[in-house]
Design a protein around this motif. Structure first.
Motif, PDB file in Angstrom:
ATOM      1  N   GLY A   1      30.604  47.591 -46.711  1.00  0.00           N
ATOM      2  CA  GLY A   1      29.207  47.200 -46.624  1.00  0.00           C
ATOM      3  C   GLY A   1      28.503  47.261 -47.975  1.00  0.00           C
ATOM      4  N   LEU A   2      28.758  48.324 -48.741  1.00  0.00           N
ATOM      5  CA  LEU A   2      28.138  48.451 -50.061  1.00  0.00           C
ATOM      6  C   LEU A   2      28.673  47.409 -51.042  1.00  0.00           C
ATOM      7  CD1 LEU A   2      27.964  52.327 -50.436  1.00  0.00           C
ATOM      8  CD2 LEU A   2      26.093  50.728 -49.964  1.00  0.00           C
ATOM      9  N   ALA A   3      29.976  47.130 -50.969  1.00  0.00           N
ATOM     10  CA  ALA A   3      30.552  46.096 -51.835  1.00  0.00           C
ATOM     11  C   ALA A   3      29.969  44.725 -51.482  1.00  0.00           C
ATOM     12  CB  ALA A   3      32.066  46.089 -51.704  1.00  0.00           C
ATOM     13  N   ALA A   4      29.808  44.463 -50.189  1.00  0.00           N
ATOM     14  CA  ALA A   4      29.220  43.192 -49.761  1.00  0.00           C
ATOM     15  C   ALA A   4      27.763  43.095 -50.203  1.00  0.00           C
ATOM     16  CB  ALA A   4      29.328  43.050 -48.245  1.00  0.00           C
ATOM     17  N   LEU A   5      27.045  44.209 -50.162  1.00  0.00           N
ATOM     18  CA  LEU A   5      25.651  44.217 -50.623  1.00  0.00           C
ATOM     19  C   LEU A   5      25.570  43.908 -52.115  1.00  0.00           C
ATOM     20  CD1 LEU A   5      22.662  44.728 -50.014  1.00  0.00           C
ATOM     21  CD2 LEU A   5      23.091  47.148 -50.523  1.00  0.00           C
ATOM     22  N   ALA A   6      26.457  44.513 -52.899  1.00  0.00           N
ATOM     23  CA  ALA A   6      26.460  44.245 -54.346  1.00  0.00           C
ATOM     24  C   ALA A   6      26.784  42.781 -54.621  1.00  0.00           C
ATOM     25  CB  ALA A   6      27.469  45.159 -55.033  1.00  0.00           C
ATOM     26  N   LEU A   7      27.783  42.241 -53.936  1.00  0.00           N
ATOM     27  CA  LEU A   7      28.135  40.842 -54.129  1.00  0.00           C
ATOM     28  C   LEU A   7      27.032  39.914 -53.635  1.00  0.00           C
ATOM     29  CD1 LEU A   7      30.274  38.903 -55.132  1.00  0.00           C
ATOM     30  CD2 LEU A   7      31.298  38.961 -52.867  1.00  0.00           C
ATOM     31  N   ASP A   8      26.337  40.331 -52.572  1.00  0.00           N
ATOM     32  CA  ASP A   8      25.221  39.551 -52.049  1.00  0.00           C
ATOM     33  C   ASP A   8      24.105  39.452 -53.092  1.00  0.00           C
ATOM     34  OD1 ASP A   8      23.921  38.054 -50.107  1.00  0.00           O
ATOM     35  OD2 ASP A   8      23.050  39.809 -49.138  1.00  0.00           O
ATOM     36  N   ILE A   9      23.790  40.549 -53.748  1.00  0.00           N
ATOM     37  CA  ILE A   9      22.753  40.555 -54.775  1.00  0.00           C
ATOM     38  C   ILE A   9      23.148  39.652 -55.943  1.00  0.00           C
ATOM     39  CG2 ILE A   9      21.600  42.000 -56.492  1.00  0.00           C
ATOM     40  CD1 ILE A   9      21.708  44.257 -54.360  1.00  0.00           C
TER      41      ILE A   9
ATOM     42  N   THR B   1      25.900  38.479 -46.287  1.00  0.00           N
ATOM     43  CA  THR B   1      24.911  39.041 -45.367  1.00  0.00           C
ATOM     44  C   THR B   1      25.511  39.198 -43.981  1.00  0.00           C
ATOM     45  OG1 THR B   1      23.145  38.002 -46.645  1.00  0.00           O
ATOM     46  CG2 THR B   1      22.596  38.717 -44.418  1.00  0.00           C
ATOM     47  N   PHE B   2      26.324  38.236 -43.572  1.00  0.00           N
ATOM     48  CA  PHE B   2      27.023  38.314 -42.281  1.00  0.00           C
ATOM     49  C   PHE B   2      27.996  39.497 -42.277  1.00  0.00           C
ATOM     50  CE2 PHE B   2      30.493  36.836 -39.433  1.00  0.00           C
ATOM     51  CZ  PHE B   2      29.765  36.807 -38.258  1.00  0.00           C
ATOM     52  N   VAL B   3      28.726  39.703 -43.367  1.00  0.00           N
ATOM     53  CA  VAL B   3      29.652  40.829 -43.471  1.00  0.00           C
ATOM     54  C   VAL B   3      28.897  42.152 -43.409  1.00  0.00           C
ATOM     55  CG1 VAL B   3      31.273  42.012 -45.011  1.00  0.00           C
ATOM     56  CG2 VAL B   3      31.422  39.549 -44.722  1.00  0.00           C
ATOM     57  N   ILE B   4      27.758  42.230 -44.077  1.00  0.00           N
ATOM     58  CA  ILE B   4      26.945  43.453 -44.038  1.00  0.00           C
ATOM     59  C   ILE B   4      26.507  43.744 -42.606  1.00  0.00           C
ATOM     60  CG2 ILE B   4      24.751  44.479 -44.755  1.00  0.00           C
ATOM     61  CD1 ILE B   4      25.078  42.868 -47.387  1.00  0.00           C
ATOM     62  N   ALA B   5      26.072  42.727 -41.883  1.00  0.00           N
ATOM     63  CA  ALA B   5      25.643  42.910 -40.494  1.00  0.00           C
ATOM     64  C   ALA B   5      26.789  43.401 -39.623  1.00  0.00           C
ATOM     65  CB  ALA B   5      25.065  41.606 -39.952  1.00  0.00           C
ATOM     66  N   LEU B   6      27.957  42.799 -39.779  1.00  0.00           N
ATOM     67  CA  LEU B   6      29.112  43.226 -38.981  1.00  0.00           C
ATOM     68  C   LEU B   6      29.528  44.657 -39.303  1.00  0.00           C
ATOM     69  CD1 LEU B   6      31.375  40.045 -38.981  1.00  0.00           C
ATOM     70  CD2 LEU B   6      29.996  40.961 -37.121  1.00  0.00           C
ATOM     71  N   GLN B   7      29.522  45.027 -40.567  1.00  0.00           N
ATOM     72  CA  GLN B   7      29.911  46.382 -40.943  1.00  0.00           C
ATOM     73  C   GLN B   7      28.882  47.402 -40.453  1.00  0.00           C
ATOM     74  OE1 GLN B   7      32.799  47.402 -42.039  1.00  0.00           O
ATOM     75  NE2 GLN B   7      33.480  45.284 -42.034  1.00  0.00           N
ATOM     76  N   THR B   8      27.617  47.026 -40.427  1.00  0.00           N
ATOM     77  CA  THR B   8      26.597  47.921 -39.886  1.00  0.00           C
ATOM     78  C   THR B   8      26.820  48.153 -38.404  1.00  0.00           C
ATOM     79  OG1 THR B   8      25.025  47.119 -41.526  1.00  0.00           O
ATOM     80  CG2 THR B   8      24.112  48.258 -39.614  1.00  0.00           C
ATOM     81  N   ILE B   9      27.119  47.090 -37.678  1.00  0.00           N
ATOM     82  CA  ILE B   9      27.405  47.213 -36.248  1.00  0.00           C
ATOM     83  C   ILE B   9      28.642  48.086 -36.024  1.00  0.00           C
ATOM     84  CG2 ILE B   9      28.138  45.925 -34.202  1.00  0.00           C
ATOM     85  CD1 ILE B   9      26.348  43.613 -35.259  1.00  0.00           C
ATOM     86  N   ASN B  10      29.698  47.861 -36.796  1.00  0.00           N
ATOM     87  CA  ASN B  10      30.910  48.670 -36.665  1.00  0.00           C
ATOM     88  C   ASN B  10      30.633  50.139 -36.945  1.00  0.00           C
ATOM     89  OD1 ASN B  10      32.617  46.594 -35.972  1.00  0.00           O
ATOM     90  ND2 ASN B  10      33.225  46.173 -38.070  1.00  0.00           N
ATOM     91  N   PHE B  11      29.881  50.414 -38.007  1.00  0.00           N
ATOM     92  CA  PHE B  11      29.565  51.792 -38.363  1.00  0.00           C
ATOM     93  C   PHE B  11      28.806  52.482 -37.235  1.00  0.00           C
ATOM     94  CE2 PHE B  11      26.671  54.939 -40.195  1.00  0.00           C
ATOM     95  CZ  PHE B  11      27.580  55.787 -40.792  1.00  0.00           C
TER      96      PHE B  11
END
Length: 50
Positions: A9-17, A32-42
């Motif tokens: 999630g953090l790596a996806a956030l950095a790449l998103d920025i 952003t989609f990957v971040i959402a999925l990882q948040t749901i999984n967490f």
């Protein structure tokens, strides 16, 4: 697995920025989609541990 979800999630956030600053909108939407999925999984894994 929770740690892996957080790291992804953090790596996806950095790449998103980076993608937003470079105006690569398709990559930004995908990350952003990957971040959402990882948040749901967490949250699901956290709920199972209780």
């Amino acid at each position: 697995m929770m740690v892996v979800a957080v790291v992804i999630g953090l790596a996806a956030l950095a790449l998103d920025i980076v993608a937003i600053t470079m105006q690569q909108w398709i990559i930004a939407i995908g990350m952003t989609f990957v971040i959402a999925l990882q948040t749901i999984n967490f949250l699901q894994w956290k709920k199972r541990l209780k």
